[in-house]
Design a protein around this motif. Sequence first.
Motif, PDB file in Angstrom:
ATOM      1  N   VAL A 104       0.855  -1.178   0.000  1.00  0.00           N
ATOM      2  CA  VAL A 104       0.000   0.000   0.000  1.00  0.00           C
ATOM      3  C   VAL A 104       0.897   1.236   0.000  1.00  0.00           C
ATOM      4  N   ALA A 105       0.653   2.134  -0.945  1.00  0.00           N
ATOM      5  CA  ALA A 105       1.404   3.389  -0.982  1.00  0.00           C
ATOM      6  C   ALA A 105       0.831   4.311   0.088  1.00  0.00           C
ATOM      7  N   THR A 106       1.638   4.610   1.100  1.00  0.00           N
ATOM      8  CA  THR A 106       1.178   5.440   2.210  1.00  0.00           C
ATOM      9  C   THR A 106       2.341   6.197   2.825  1.00  0.00           C
ATOM     10  N   SER A 107       2.026   7.337   3.386  1.00  0.00           N
ATOM     11  CA  SER A 107       3.021   8.082   4.162  1.00  0.00           C
ATOM     12  C   SER A 107       2.975   7.655   5.626  1.00  0.00           C
ATOM     13  N   GLY A 108       2.012   6.803   5.963  1.00  0.00           N
ATOM     14  CA  GLY A 108       1.828   6.365   7.336  1.00  0.00           C
ATOM     15  C   GLY A 108       2.898   5.384   7.795  1.00  0.00           C
ATOM     16  N   SER A 109       3.096   5.358   9.102  1.00  0.00           N
ATOM     17  CA  SER A 109       4.031   4.413   9.706  1.00  0.00           C
ATOM     18  C   SER A 109       3.708   4.290  11.184  1.00  0.00           C
ATOM     19  N   GLY A 110       4.323   3.320  11.825  1.00  0.00           N
ATOM     20  CA  GLY A 110       4.097   3.153  13.251  1.00  0.00           C
ATOM     21  C   GLY A 110       5.084   2.188  13.859  1.00  0.00           C
ATOM     22  N   LEU A 111       5.149   2.212  15.172  1.00  0.00           N
ATOM     23  CA  LEU A 111       5.989   1.296  15.924  1.00  0.00           C
ATOM     24  C   LEU A 111       5.186   0.794  17.106  1.00  0.00           C
ATOM     25  N   ILE A 112       5.066  -0.505  17.198  1.00  0.00           N
ATOM     26  CA  ILE A 112       4.277  -1.154  18.241  1.00  0.00           C
ATOM     27  C   ILE A 112       5.193  -2.085  19.019  1.00  0.00           C
ATOM     28  N   THR A 113       4.958  -2.188  20.320  1.00  0.00           N
ATOM     29  CA  THR A 113       5.654  -3.154  21.155  1.00  0.00           C
ATOM     30  C   THR A 113       4.640  -4.189  21.607  1.00  0.00           C
ATOM     31  N   VAL A 114       4.974  -5.455  21.379  1.00  0.00           N
ATOM     32  CA  VAL A 114       4.123  -6.559  21.792  1.00  0.00           C
ATOM     33  C   VAL A 114       4.885  -7.346  22.851  1.00  0.00           C
ATOM     34  N   SER A 115       4.239  -7.561  23.997  1.00  0.00           N
ATOM     35  CA  SER A 115       4.854  -8.309  25.090  1.00  0.00           C
ATOM     36  C   SER A 115       3.949  -9.463  25.473  1.00  0.00           C
ATOM     37  N   ALA A 116       4.559 -10.551  25.921  1.00  0.00           N
ATOM     38  CA  ALA A 116       3.788 -11.712  26.354  1.00  0.00           C
ATOM     39  C   ALA A 116       4.472 -12.378  27.537  1.00  0.00           C
ATOM     40  N   LYS A 117       3.651 -12.877  28.435  1.00  0.00           N
ATOM     41  CA  LYS A 117       4.124 -13.682  29.555  1.00  0.00           C
ATOM     42  C   LYS A 117       2.999 -14.632  29.910  1.00  0.00           C
ATOM     43  N   GLY A 118       3.295 -15.917  29.879  1.00  0.00           N
ATOM     44  CA  GLY A 118       2.248 -16.906  30.145  1.00  0.00           C
ATOM     45  C   GLY A 118       1.177 -16.810  29.085  1.00  0.00           C
ATOM     46  N   LEU A 155      -1.684   3.438  21.159  1.00  0.00           N
ATOM     47  CA  LEU A 155      -2.221   2.221  21.755  1.00  0.00           C
ATOM     48  C   LEU A 155      -1.574   2.082  23.125  1.00  0.00           C
ATOM     49  N   LYS A 156      -2.390   2.084  24.166  1.00  0.00           N
ATOM     50  CA  LYS A 156      -1.879   1.993  25.532  1.00  0.00           C
ATOM     51  C   LYS A 156      -1.994   0.562  26.033  1.00  0.00           C
ATOM     52  N   LYS A 157      -0.956   0.146  26.721  1.00  0.00           N
ATOM     53  CA  LYS A 157      -0.857  -1.227  27.230  1.00  0.00           C
ATOM     54  C   LYS A 157      -2.075  -1.614  28.072  1.00  0.00           C
ATOM     55  N   LYS A 158      -2.504  -0.732  28.953  1.00  0.00           N
ATOM     56  CA  LYS A 158      -3.612  -1.039  29.855  1.00  0.00           C
ATOM     57  C   LYS A 158      -4.906  -1.354  29.091  1.00  0.00           C
ATOM     58  N   ALA A 159      -5.144  -0.645  27.991  1.00  0.00           N
ATOM     59  CA  ALA A 159      -6.364  -0.845  27.200  1.00  0.00           C
ATOM     60  C   ALA A 159      -6.220  -1.977  26.187  1.00  0.00           C
ATOM     61  N   ASN A 160      -5.010  -2.487  26.010  1.00  0.00           N
ATOM     62  CA  ASN A 160      -4.759  -3.516  25.000  1.00  0.00           C
ATOM     63  C   ASN A 160      -4.046  -4.714  25.621  1.00  0.00           C
ATOM     64  N   THR A 161      -4.682  -5.287  26.625  1.00  0.00           N
ATOM     65  CA  THR A 161      -4.194  -6.475  27.307  1.00  0.00           C
ATOM     66  C   THR A 161      -5.187  -7.597  27.041  1.00  0.00           C
ATOM     67  N   TYR A 162      -4.673  -8.740  26.592  1.00  0.00           N
ATOM     68  CA  TYR A 162      -5.531  -9.842  26.169  1.00  0.00           C
ATOM     69  C   TYR A 162      -5.055 -11.151  26.781  1.00  0.00           C
ATOM     70  N   THR A 163      -6.005 -12.048  27.026  1.00  0.00           N
ATOM     71  CA  THR A 163      -5.686 -13.392  27.502  1.00  0.00           C
ATOM     72  C   THR A 163      -5.794 -14.340  26.322  1.00  0.00           C
ATOM     73  N   LEU A 164      -4.705 -15.073  26.063  1.00  0.00           N
ATOM     74  CA  LEU A 164      -4.679 -16.025  24.955  1.00  0.00           C
ATOM     75  C   LEU A 164      -5.230 -17.375  25.404  1.00  0.00           C
ATOM     76  N   SER A 165      -6.049 -17.968  24.562  1.00  0.00           N
ATOM     77  CA  SER A 165      -6.538 -19.324  24.824  1.00  0.00           C
ATOM     78  C   SER A 165      -5.441 -20.323  24.456  1.00  0.00           C
ATOM     79  N   GLU A 166      -5.628 -21.565  24.832  1.00  0.00           N
ATOM     80  CA  GLU A 166      -4.650 -22.605  24.488  1.00  0.00           C
ATOM     81  C   GLU A 166      -4.511 -22.739  22.968  1.00  0.00           C
TER      82      GLU A 166
END
Length: 151
Positions: free
Chosen positions: A44-58, A107-118
Amino acid sequence: MKAIRFLSISLLIIVVYFGMQPEPAKAQQTKRVILAGYKHSPSVATSGSGLITVSAKGDTLWVNGEFSDLTSTYTGAYIMIGKEGEYGNMLFRLTVDLNDERTGGVLKKKANTYTLSEAQKPLLKNGELFINIISADHRKGELRGQIPAIK
C-alpha cells in the motif's frame, strides 16, 4: 547398616529438595513491530508508519505503541491471524486513542491487554499473528506489521 541408612536418608532429602523446587518462571518477552504499507501484499502506498511493542508472559499479551500519517481516516486496528504475506481473520480489536485528525493514534498497554486461549498460544509462538491498521481508503489495511515469534 548405618551407611545404608545414611545413604537412604540422603537420597530421600535430595529427591524431596529437587522435587519441591518451583518451576522456573517464564520471563516476559517483548518484540517490536514496525507498521508500514509495504508490508501488505500487495503493498500500500502510504506516508503512514508506526511502531508497536508486543509483550507476552504466560497467557497474557500486551500491545502498546503508536502510528501516524494515515492517508485517510482511521477505521480500525486489529491483531489478525496470518503468516507473513497472508491475510487472515481478526483475533482481537485494538483500542486506539486517536489524534484530532483521526489519522494517527496511541495504543496503551492497559487498554490492550488480552488473555490467549490454548488454541491461540501456538499462533503467537509460531509468528502467525500480525497487526493491521485500517483506514477509510484502505479497507483491507493501510499499515501492517508481523508479530515475530514469541516463545
